[in-house]
Design an enzyme around this catalytic site. Structure first.
Site, PDB file in Angstrom:
ATOM      1  N   GLU A  39     -28.398   7.615 -29.513  1.00  8.98           N
ATOM      2  CA  GLU A  39     -28.987   8.226 -28.417  1.00  8.98           C
ATOM      3  C   GLU A  39     -30.214   9.151 -28.872  1.00  8.98           C
ATOM      4  O   GLU A  39     -30.124   9.611 -29.897  1.00  8.98           O
ATOM      5  CB  GLU A  39     -27.839   9.309 -28.056  1.00  8.98           C
ATOM      6  CG  GLU A  39     -28.224   9.772 -26.767  1.00  8.98           C
ATOM      7  CD  GLU A  39     -26.912  10.760 -26.157  1.00  8.98           C
ATOM      8  OE1 GLU A  39     -26.706  10.985 -24.902  1.00  8.98           O
ATOM      9  OE2 GLU A  39     -26.214  11.359 -27.133  1.00  8.98           O
ATOM     10  N   GLY A  94     -23.135  16.879 -35.592  1.00  5.88           N
ATOM     11  CA  GLY A  94     -21.994  17.531 -35.207  1.00  5.88           C
ATOM     12  C   GLY A  94     -20.972  16.270 -34.639  1.00  5.88           C
ATOM     13  O   GLY A  94     -19.872  16.295 -35.017  1.00  5.88           O
ATOM     14  N   GLY A  95     -21.507  15.425 -33.879  1.00  2.00           N
ATOM     15  CA  GLY A  95     -20.665  14.165 -33.497  1.00  2.00           C
ATOM     16  C   GLY A  95     -21.254  13.463 -32.302  1.00  2.00           C
ATOM     17  O   GLY A  95     -22.597  13.823 -31.914  1.00  2.00           O
ATOM     18  N   MET A  96     -20.829  12.171 -32.190  1.00  2.00           N
ATOM     19  CA  MET A  96     -21.401  11.096 -31.076  1.00  2.00           C
ATOM     20  C   MET A  96     -20.336  10.412 -30.726  1.00  2.00           C
ATOM     21  O   MET A  96     -19.340  10.211 -31.299  1.00  2.00           O
ATOM     22  CB  MET A  96     -22.435  10.303 -31.874  1.00  2.00           C
ATOM     23  CG  MET A  96     -22.909   9.259 -30.990  1.00  2.00           C
ATOM     24  SD  MET A  96     -23.939  10.055 -29.501  1.00  2.00           S
ATOM     25  CE  MET A  96     -24.026   8.733 -28.229  1.00  2.00           C
ATOM     26  N   GLU A  97     -20.239  10.367 -29.199  1.00  2.00           N
ATOM     27  CA  GLU A  97     -19.172   9.844 -28.465  1.00  2.00           C
ATOM     28  C   GLU A  97     -19.133   8.388 -28.368  1.00  2.00           C
ATOM     29  O   GLU A  97     -18.975   7.755 -27.335  1.00  2.00           O
ATOM     30  CB  GLU A  97     -19.259  10.665 -26.898  1.00  2.00           C
ATOM     31  CG  GLU A  97     -20.440  10.061 -26.055  1.00  2.00           C
ATOM     32  CD  GLU A  97     -21.873  10.986 -26.361  1.00  2.00           C
ATOM     33  OE1 GLU A  97     -22.040  11.751 -27.335  1.00  2.00           O
ATOM     34  OE2 GLU A  97     -22.535  10.909 -25.395  1.00  2.00           O
ATOM     35  N   HIS A 122     -14.482  17.871 -26.452  1.00  2.00           N
ATOM     36  CA  HIS A 122     -16.112  17.255 -26.018  1.00  2.00           C
ATOM     37  C   HIS A 122     -16.210  15.855 -26.202  1.00  2.00           C
ATOM     38  O   HIS A 122     -16.488  15.255 -25.140  1.00  2.00           O
ATOM     39  CB  HIS A 122     -17.059  18.341 -26.732  1.00  2.00           C
ATOM     40  CG  HIS A 122     -18.397  17.911 -26.308  1.00  2.00           C
ATOM     41  ND1 HIS A 122     -18.942  18.764 -25.235  1.00  2.00           N
ATOM     42  CD2 HIS A 122     -19.341  17.035 -26.558  1.00  2.00           C
ATOM     43  CE1 HIS A 122     -20.188  18.213 -24.906  1.00  2.00           C
ATOM     44  NE2 HIS A 122     -20.423  16.958 -25.433  1.00  2.00           N
ATOM     45  N   GLU A 123     -15.820  15.341 -27.111  1.00  2.00           N
ATOM     46  CA  GLU A 123     -16.205  14.025 -27.613  1.00  2.00           C
ATOM     47  C   GLU A 123     -15.323  12.954 -26.733  1.00  2.00           C
ATOM     48  O   GLU A 123     -15.609  12.198 -26.135  1.00  2.00           O
ATOM     49  CB  GLU A 123     -16.076  13.441 -28.999  1.00  2.00           C
ATOM     50  CG  GLU A 123     -17.001  14.565 -29.949  1.00  2.00           C
ATOM     51  CD  GLU A 123     -18.470  14.220 -29.486  1.00  2.00           C
ATOM     52  OE1 GLU A 123     -19.217  13.319 -28.818  1.00  2.00           O
ATOM     53  OE2 GLU A 123     -19.366  15.223 -30.153  1.00  2.00           O
ATOM     54  N   HIS A 172     -16.323  12.768 -23.002  1.00  2.00           N
ATOM     55  CA  HIS A 172     -17.364  11.776 -22.820  1.00  2.00           C
ATOM     56  C   HIS A 172     -16.803  10.474 -22.402  1.00  2.00           C
ATOM     57  O   HIS A 172     -17.363   9.641 -21.918  1.00  2.00           O
ATOM     58  CB  HIS A 172     -18.135  11.518 -24.158  1.00  2.00           C
ATOM     59  CG  HIS A 172     -19.298  12.477 -24.038  1.00  2.00           C
ATOM     60  ND1 HIS A 172     -20.095  12.655 -23.014  1.00  2.00           N
ATOM     61  CD2 HIS A 172     -19.637  13.587 -25.047  1.00  2.00           C
ATOM     62  CE1 HIS A 172     -21.197  13.649 -23.474  1.00  2.00           C
ATOM     63  NE2 HIS A 172     -21.120  14.015 -24.770  1.00  2.00           N
ATOM     64  N   GLU A 191     -24.015  15.526 -20.019  1.00  2.00           N
ATOM     65  CA  GLU A 191     -23.675  16.822 -20.975  1.00  2.00           C
ATOM     66  C   GLU A 191     -23.060  17.960 -20.148  1.00  2.00           C
ATOM     67  O   GLU A 191     -22.223  18.657 -20.587  1.00  2.00           O
ATOM     68  CB  GLU A 191     -24.578  17.120 -21.825  1.00  2.00           C
ATOM     69  CG  GLU A 191     -25.186  16.034 -22.891  1.00  2.00           C
ATOM     70  CD  GLU A 191     -23.900  15.581 -23.776  1.00  2.00           C
ATOM     71  OE1 GLU A 191     -22.950  16.471 -23.756  1.00  2.00           O
ATOM     72  OE2 GLU A 191     -24.111  14.475 -24.505  1.00  2.00           O
ATOM     73  N   ASP A 231     -36.108  13.060 -27.053  1.00  2.00           N
ATOM     74  CA  ASP A 231     -35.674  13.855 -27.932  1.00  2.00           C
ATOM     75  C   ASP A 231     -36.441  15.165 -27.998  1.00  2.00           C
ATOM     76  O   ASP A 231     -35.869  16.025 -28.536  1.00  2.00           O
ATOM     77  CB  ASP A 231     -35.781  13.215 -29.503  1.00  2.00           C
ATOM     78  CG  ASP A 231     -34.805  12.135 -29.808  1.00  2.00           C
ATOM     79  OD1 ASP A 231     -33.844  11.926 -29.045  1.00  2.00           O
ATOM     80  OD2 ASP A 231     -35.083  11.379 -30.898  1.00  2.00           O
ATOM     81  N   TYR A 284     -26.426  20.921 -21.331  1.00  2.00           N
ATOM     82  CA  TYR A 284     -24.989  21.052 -21.715  1.00  2.00           C
ATOM     83  C   TYR A 284     -24.487  22.559 -20.661  1.00  2.00           C
ATOM     84  O   TYR A 284     -23.627  22.231 -20.047  1.00  2.00           O
ATOM     85  CB  TYR A 284     -24.797  21.462 -23.093  1.00  2.00           C
ATOM     86  CG  TYR A 284     -25.316  20.424 -24.148  1.00  2.00           C
ATOM     87  CD1 TYR A 284     -24.083  19.570 -24.496  1.00  2.00           C
ATOM     88  CD2 TYR A 284     -26.495  19.899 -24.472  1.00  2.00           C
ATOM     89  CE1 TYR A 284     -24.018  18.558 -25.456  1.00  2.00           C
ATOM     90  CE2 TYR A 284     -26.714  18.701 -25.080  1.00  2.00           C
ATOM     91  CZ  TYR A 284     -25.578  18.224 -25.521  1.00  2.00           C
ATOM     92  OH  TYR A 284     -25.677  17.195 -26.671  1.00  2.00           O
TER      93      TYR A 284
HETATM   94 ZN   LIG Z   1     -21.831  15.724 -25.551  1.00  2.00          ZN
END
Ligand SMILES: [Zn+2]
Length: 656
Positions: free
Chosen positions: A175, A304-307, A331-332, A335, A354, A412, A420
């Site tokens: 992403e 932090g993370g990705m869904e 949060h994830e 998604h 988001e 980006d 968000y």
């Molecule tokens: Zn998110």
């Protein structure tokens, strides 16, 4: 696992919008400001792709990939099954970025292709001239052979020195527009297809789908076969390979991680993940993806993370050893509905992904911890939004809710808290004015049902909202849509329940008052404060408490060493002993602000254990501000354990 899922399915009653006669339904016209801004094509075309995706219907995608740790490349084949749906179209255009394309076949026959020169930031367009066989509506297979290159922006390669197991590791982050750097594709969130993937590696592989089988090739490699039967856009593909093992954390959930961390991960997540899934299912509708697994990445994972569907990619800093950071998973998980099932059609409408996800995340948290926690989290988010907008180099351009990236601007570059938190605040505002969750929840179910497995733009969302709440039209007409959607800066501030924050602010204020009144000895302070002050604070409250202490310009903590040390002594159990990375980082920031010298080497040691840029970069900046030689020596020693992007940024920070 199955019975659990079936039970919730049978409880699910498909929501229906309020009864509208046919005339009203077709006559829903949005307010003029929205109507005037509506794009000519619905959903709006995506301008962040060079592909001619609108000319085709993509039915299915097969990925056949080899991971080579020795060369740091992925090569293989991608096969699209598709139909041409536009008669006038006589070529296929795909996105690529830093890829070598070796071959293109249509229905097993080689065809000509041309890779155009690279244009920043969208990459190199691949043009394929199909034979006449690809006539209108005929289904055909398009197969491309390709390889990634050393400039690949989709994959991060870590050597054995950068992992705890000593074995190499690779993970993807696609992403927003980096899928094209992993394989040639229609790289737009507007295109969704089912996927099969066969991935060969010397080390275990995880993927954004459900594992079907593993075949030992007898040459030191295995082929891992996966299936994603829900149509997804290319940016949601997630791949990681390394020394990974797994353990169960719920009836439909496993955690994957390096062997040394497995026990901690199992303990941290066990039980709670299923609670989150069930809370989300009550708010929206049953989880559609079958399994929900979590990949806890290596320490040097910089994000932090990705869904990734079926396999959330998470930072190891989520592991707090007391479950205090687990809400981040909400949060994830959210998604799985917003973003992964119902997707923005282009990055102009990223708030649909988001903003909705933050809204649902906070609803899940409220279902478990209560409404005050949701409002507290919203308040923290509000402060983040204010900080993010005030730190923007170009707020006029990037702080509107609906973005305009149609000039080819890199998505980006537009990335910030705005989609968000401004997105959350709009949905929260709508929920409030329309009568609260009781009135809003049927709309949530309706919206996610209507657009499930589809991609949409903001205007389709508003059409659905106005149609659903036709009987509350005056309320919706009174919303200041111009400010919410098109004006830069902060939106109107909603009324939050502030109980949890008020407790924090009044305690921080009490500390400031005591110190200003000259009560700064250990005895003075021990009379005024006890450990019980923060015993019931959750980790977010502790974070806010430490932030508030540091931000109070009236107290120069470096002139109050005894007071600072006493504070840490009184609250030792909740603050000093915490292993929650958010709290640990704030504790160091407090100690460095107070210039407590004994904390400097401790911070240096901590920097050897985290790789998330959110902590590493400000960590070095803090150390550099009080002890530059120690900061430089620490970085010199540790630089190769960090991710290359992180290493480059810290180096830059330390040079300044
Ligand atoms: Zn998110």
């Amino acid at each position: 696992m199955l019975s659990q899922f079936t039970r919730s399915l049978s409880c699910f009653v498909k929501p229906t919008p309020p009864k509208l006669n046919k005339l009203t339904r077709t006559m829903t016209v949005l307010p003029k400001i929205l109507q005037d801004a509506r794009p000519k094509v619905s959903p709006e075309l995506d301008y962040s792709t060079y592909s001619n995706y609108q000319n085709f219907k993509i039915n299915h995608t097969d990925l056949n990939l080899n991971i080579s740790f020795d060369d740091s490349i992925v090569n293989g084949f991608v096969t699209f099954n598709l139909n041409k749906i536009d008669k006038s179209c006589n070529e296929i255009r795909l996105d690529t970025s830093f890829l070598t394309v070796d071959s293109v076949e249509i229905d097993d026959a080689k065809v000509d292709f041309q890779l155009k020169d690279r244009l920043e930031p969208l990459g190199s367009q691949l043009i394929i001239n199909p034979p006449t066989a690809t006539s209108l509506n005929n289904e055909f297979n398009l197969k491309l052979g390709f390889s990634t290159t050393k400039d690949c922006t989709a994959l991060q390669w870590l050597n054995g020195e950068q992992t705890s197991s000593g074995k190499p590791y690779v993970f993807s982050q696609l992403e927003a527009i980096h899928a094209r750097a992993l394989f040639p594709c229609f790289d737009t969130p507007s295109v969704k297809s089912t996927f099969n993937a066969a991935i060969t590696s010397t080390l275990p592989v995880v993927f954004s789908g459900i594992e079907q089988s593993v075949v030992d090739n007898g040459n030191g490699t295995k082929t891992y076969n996966f299936k994603q039967s829900v149509p997804i856009p290319a940016y949601l593909i997630g791949i990681a390979s390394g020394d990974l093992v797994s353990g169960e954390i719920g009836p439909r959930s496993k955690v994957y991680t390096e062997p040394f961390r497995l026990k901690d991960c199992e303990w941290e997540f066990s039980g709670d993940v299923e609670k989150f899934i069930q809370a989300a299912e009550k708010i929206i509708f049953p989880y559609e993806w079958g399994t929900y697994d979590i990949l806890v990445n290596v320490n040097s994972y910089p994000y932090g993370g990705m869904e990734s569907p079926n396999m959330t990619f998470a930072t190891p800093t989520l592991i707090a050893y007391d479950k205090s950071n687990i809400d981040v998973i909400a949060h994830e998980l959210a998604h799985s509905w917003s973003g992964n099932l119902v997707t923005n059609c282009s990055w102009n409408h990223f708030w649909l992904n988001e903003g909705w996800t933050v809204y649902l995340e906070r609803r899940i948290v409220a279902a478990i911890h209560g409404e005050a926690t949701r409002h507290f989290s919203a308040l923290i988010g509000w402060n983040d939004l204010a900080n993010s907008i005030s730190a923007m180099k170009n707020p006029d351009r990037f702080s509107t809710l609906i973005q305009n990236l149609n000039d080819g601007t890199d998505p980006d570059e537009a990335f910030s808290s705005v989609p968000y938190e401004k997105g959350f605040n709009l949905l929260f505002h709508l929920e409030t004015i329309l009568g609260g969750p009781k009135e809003f929840d049927p709309f949530i179910k309706h919206y996610f049902t209507k657009f499930s497995k589809k991609s949409l733009d903001s205007y389709q969302f508003f059409d659905t909202l106005f149609e659903f709440f036709a009987d509350k039209r005056e309320i919706l007409d009174a919303v200041d849509w111009e400010t919410w959607l098109y004006k830069p800066g902060m939106p109107p501030k909603p009324k939050f329940i502030t109980t949890l924050a008020d407790n924090v602010y009044s305690l921080a204020e009490k500390w400031a008052t005591e110190i200003k009144n000259g009560n700064t000895t250990e005895d003075d302070l021990k009379q005024a404060f006890t450990a019980a002050d923060i015993k019931d604070f959750n980790s977010n409250q502790i974070v806010l408490f430490l932030d508030t202490l540091v931000q109070n310009k009236e107290i120069q903590w470096n002139n109050h060493h005894t007071a600072a040390k006493t504070l840490l002594k009184i609250y030792e159990d909740s603050i000093v002993k915490s292993r929650n990375a958010e709290v640990v980082f704030r504790t160091y920031r407090f100690e460095i602000t107070a210039q407590l010298k004994e904390s400097y080497p401790q911070l240096a040691e901590w920097l050897a254990t985290v790789g998330r840029m959110k902590f590493v970069r400000p960590g070095y900046r803090l150390l550099n501000s009080v002890d530059r030689p120690l900061a430089l020596a620490t970085f010199e020693k540790l630089q190769n354990i960090y991710h290359p992007i992180c290493k480059a940024l810290v180096k830059q920070d330390l040079e300044a």
